[in-house]
Design an enzyme around this catalytic site. Structure first.
Site, short mmCIF file in Angstrom:
data_model
loop_
_atom_site.label_atom_id
_atom_site.label_comp_id
_atom_site.label_asym_id
_atom_site.label_seq_id
_atom_site.Cartn_x
_atom_site.Cartn_y
_atom_site.Cartn_z
N HIS A 14 -7.18 -37.14 -6.19
CA HIS A 14 -7.68 -37.54 -4.88
C HIS A 14 -8.49 -38.82 -5.01
CE1 HIS A 14 -11.04 -35.37 -6.71
NE2 HIS A 14 -11.81 -36.17 -5.99
N HIS A 43 -10.87 -45.04 -6.35
CA HIS A 43 -10.17 -44.75 -7.61
C HIS A 43 -9.75 -43.29 -7.64
CE1 HIS A 43 -14.20 -43.24 -8.51
NE2 HIS A 43 -13.63 -42.49 -9.44
#
Length: 196
Positions: A42, A125
């Site tokens: 995620h 990220h």
């Protein structure tokens, strides 16, 4: 409950990245790493930490209002980097400014409910692996015995996945304990143009 707000890439984007990451597992630098499981991949917008169940209705209402202010936008998983010798991650490109604005709105909504967040600048990220070496005070430097993540990040630097639309924000619960962590969806909201 240990909660975070996140954007979840579609399964096709996860699979593309997984195919690019798989060869890295055989590199010598990968041996001391704990690789994250694909179902947990995620992009964290805000890490809330421990939240009492009683706060959920107000938190959900605040996040719904915050997310509704944003239109759907396009991202792709691309490139890679590292946080010192602590973590290896895949990056994003596309409308990263929209992602940053969404993260700011989500964080502001969380703070309005009275939940403290750290003040680290947002960096989109997806964490791929973490070092099993204990964290040091000098996190930006390599620790003696810490893994050298630079070759792994370099090996993924040219990765560019297919673009996909960010249409929802999810509130996730992280379950820790024996074995790998796993995540449970608590709530979710669609961005403005993604609403039907």
């Amino acid at each position: 409950m240990r909660l975070f707000a996140a954007v979840l890439p579609p399964q096709s984007a996860v699979q593309e990245l997984a195919d690019a990451v798989r060869p890295l597992h055989a590199l010598p630098q990968a041996a001391p790493l704990r690789w994250t499981a694909l179902p947990t991949w995620h992009l964290t917008l805000a890490f809330l930490g421990q939240v009492e169940a009683e706060a959920l209705p107000e938190l959900s209402a605040g996040l719904d209002a915050a997310v509704a202010e944003h239109s759907a936008f396009e991202l792709r998983l691309a490139g890679a980097g590292r946080f010192g010798d602590r973590a290896l991650w895949a990056g994003v490109d596309g409308d990263t400014r929209a992602l940053g604005r969404l993260a700011e709105s989500v964080s502001a909504a969380v703070r309005r409910v009275g939940i403290d967040l750290d003040d680290r600048p947002f960096q989109g990220h997806l964490t791929l692996a973490r070092s099993s070496t204990p964290r040091s005070a000098e996190s930006a430097r390599r620790r003696p015995g810490g893994p050298d993540l630079a070759p792994l990040a370099d090996a993924l630097a040219g990765f560019r996945g297919e673009p996909w639309q960010v249409a929802t924000v999810q509130l996730m619960r992280s379950h820790l304990g024996a074995g790998p962590s796993h995540h449970e969806r608590i709530d979710g909201w669609q961005l403005a143009r993604a609403r039907a």
